[in-house]
Design a protein around this motif. Structure first.
Motif, short mmCIF file in Angstrom:
data_model
loop_
_atom_site.label_atom_id
_atom_site.label_comp_id
_atom_site.label_asym_id
_atom_site.label_seq_id
_atom_site.Cartn_x
_atom_site.Cartn_y
_atom_site.Cartn_z
N ALA A 149 0.81 -1.21 0.00
CA ALA A 149 0.00 0.00 0.00
C ALA A 149 0.85 1.27 0.00
N ASP A 150 2.07 1.19 0.51
CA ASP A 150 2.97 2.35 0.55
C ASP A 150 3.97 2.36 -0.60
N SER A 151 3.84 1.42 -1.50
CA SER A 151 4.89 1.20 -2.50
C SER A 151 4.54 1.79 -3.85
N LEU A 152 5.59 2.27 -4.54
CA LEU A 152 5.49 2.70 -5.92
C LEU A 152 5.99 1.56 -6.79
N ILE A 153 5.17 1.16 -7.76
CA ILE A 153 5.44 -0.02 -8.58
C ILE A 153 5.62 0.39 -10.03
N ALA A 154 6.61 -0.19 -10.69
CA ALA A 154 6.83 0.03 -12.12
C ALA A 154 6.29 -1.15 -12.91
N THR A 155 5.95 -0.89 -14.15
CA THR A 155 5.45 -1.95 -15.01
C THR A 155 5.73 -1.59 -16.47
N GLY A 156 5.39 -2.51 -17.36
CA GLY A 156 5.47 -2.26 -18.79
C GLY A 156 4.23 -2.83 -19.46
N PHE A 157 3.59 -2.05 -20.30
CA PHE A 157 2.38 -2.49 -20.99
C PHE A 157 2.72 -3.40 -22.16
N PRO A 158 1.82 -4.30 -22.54
CA PRO A 158 2.00 -5.02 -23.80
C PRO A 158 2.06 -4.03 -24.96
N TYR A 168 -2.75 -9.32 -18.65
CA TYR A 168 -2.00 -8.21 -18.05
C TYR A 168 -2.96 -7.21 -17.39
N LEU A 169 -4.03 -6.85 -18.07
CA LEU A 169 -4.96 -5.86 -17.52
C LEU A 169 -5.62 -6.36 -16.25
N ALA A 170 -5.85 -7.67 -16.16
CA ALA A 170 -6.40 -8.23 -14.92
C ALA A 170 -5.41 -8.05 -13.77
N MET A 171 -4.14 -8.28 -14.04
CA MET A 171 -3.11 -8.04 -13.02
C MET A 171 -3.07 -6.56 -12.63
N PHE A 172 -3.06 -5.70 -13.65
CA PHE A 172 -2.99 -4.26 -13.40
C PHE A 172 -4.19 -3.79 -12.56
N ARG A 173 -5.36 -4.29 -12.90
CA ARG A 173 -6.58 -3.90 -12.17
C ARG A 173 -6.50 -4.27 -10.70
N ASP A 174 -5.88 -5.40 -10.39
CA ASP A 174 -5.78 -5.83 -8.99
C ASP A 174 -4.63 -5.13 -8.26
N ILE A 175 -3.56 -4.84 -8.96
CA ILE A 175 -2.40 -4.23 -8.31
C ILE A 175 -2.62 -2.75 -8.04
N LEU A 176 -3.17 -2.03 -9.01
CA LEU A 176 -3.25 -0.57 -8.92
C LEU A 176 -3.88 -0.06 -7.62
N PRO A 177 -5.04 -0.55 -7.21
CA PRO A 177 -5.65 0.01 -5.99
C PRO A 177 -4.95 -0.40 -4.69
N LYS A 178 -4.02 -1.34 -4.78
CA LYS A 178 -3.33 -1.80 -3.57
C LYS A 178 -2.01 -1.08 -3.34
N THR A 179 -1.67 -0.13 -4.23
CA THR A 179 -0.35 0.50 -4.17
C THR A 179 -0.47 2.02 -3.99
N ALA A 180 0.67 2.65 -3.80
CA ALA A 180 0.73 4.12 -3.79
C ALA A 180 0.78 4.69 -5.19
N GLY A 181 0.94 3.84 -6.19
CA GLY A 181 0.97 4.28 -7.58
C GLY A 181 1.69 3.29 -8.46
N VAL A 182 1.37 3.31 -9.75
CA VAL A 182 2.03 2.46 -10.74
C VAL A 182 2.56 3.36 -11.85
N ASN A 246 11.95 -5.48 -3.54
CA ASN A 246 12.54 -5.86 -2.27
C ASN A 246 11.79 -7.08 -1.74
N PRO A 247 12.37 -7.85 -0.83
CA PRO A 247 11.77 -9.14 -0.45
C PRO A 247 10.33 -9.04 0.05
N LYS A 248 9.99 -8.02 0.82
CA LYS A 248 8.63 -7.89 1.35
C LYS A 248 7.63 -7.56 0.25
N VAL A 249 7.95 -6.59 -0.57
CA VAL A 249 7.02 -6.16 -1.61
C VAL A 249 6.88 -7.21 -2.69
#
Length: 262
Positions: A149-158, A168-182, A246-249
């Motif tokens: 929830a406190d983490s900034l996550i990087a990604t790459g689109f197809p 990919y979009l299913a992953m993105f949909r689930d990850i986005l609201p759980k983070t501080a940003g993508v 990092n190991p936790k994230v």
């Protein structure tokens, strides 16, 4: 610095200088389309040849696996250089300053040396297995954040292959609201380096090539991070599907992605 790493740094800086000179005249660069949304320019090819010439001048019997010119001598040597002369070509061609030179050396199939050079910032990321990871000669470590929830996550689109877009979009949909940003910056090599130095806390992407991730992955590992495939296993270099952090994230990323992994 290991002698082979020194050669890789020399090659990366030479190629980076070529790229930056070319960036001043983008309108005159010749560009070809390899397939939809996949471009190669004369700058990619020139930079790649500069890297290969620099390496083979020092180590003429080593093998080469490069994005544009393919494999040379692979299987004939225990030493294989994995080269992406311009990771982020589309960014480069649009004047968007997010691209890098990526060079890795694999010995008997295991990456041992790595360089990623960002010529825009003059940021030089290096790593030798068992020695650590560095940014401009300063040791770097992954972030210490423990919660997604406190983490900034990087990604790459197809981009070139849309067959896995829904996954990919299913992953993105689930990850986005759980983070501080993508964030999506368009260079896998730099995304991995940003994980290594704590600028982002995790990263995932699918369908990459070995030259996109070989160098950056070692830099993450030597900075105390973990690199896996989407299943948390070691097949990321072969599959091109990668998760790093990092190991936790990383554990939380893998848990979030798991329902969408075939």
């Amino acid at each position: 610095m290991h002698p082979m790493l020194t050669v890789a740094v020399k090659a990366a800086r030479r190629a980076g200088n070529q790229i930056q000179r070319a960036s001043l005249n983008l309108d005159v660069i010749r560009v070809e389309k390899k397939k939809p949304n996949d471009f190669v320019s004369e700058v990619d090819r020139q930079a790649e040849q500069t890297i290969i010439d620099t390496i083979l001048e020092a180590y003429p019997k080593h093998a080469i696996l490069a994005e544009e010119s393919g494999a040379k001598g692979v299987g004939s040597s225990d030493y294989e250089w994995i080269i992406d002369p311009l990771d982020g070509t589309t960014n480069f061609l649009h004047g968007h300053p997010q691209y890098a030179v990526s060079i890795a050396l694999a010995v008997k199939g295991q990456v041992q040396q790595a360089v990623v050079y960002d010529p825009n910032r003059n940021d030089l990321f290096t790593a030798s297995r068992g020695v650590g990871a560095f940014l401009n000669d300063r040791r770097i470590r992954v972030s210490r954040r423990v919660g997604l929830a406190d983490s900034l996550i990087a990604t790459g689109f197809p981009v070139t292959d849309m067959s896995y877009l829904d996954q990919y979009l299913a992953m993105f949909r689930d990850i986005l609201p759980k983070t501080a940003g993508v964030r999506r910056d368009g260079s896998a090599a730099l995304d991995l380096c940003n994980v290594a130095c704590g600028r982002v806390d995790g990263y995932w992407e699918m369908n990459l090539k070995p030259w996109d991730i070989a160098a950056g992955s070692l830099i993450v590992q030597e900075a105390g991070g973990i690199v896996t495939d989407l299943k948390g296993e070691d097949g990321w270099l072969e599959s091109g599907d990668i998760v790093a952090g990092n190991p936790k994230v990383l554990g939380q990323l893998l848990h979030t992605i798991a329902p969408h992994v075939a």
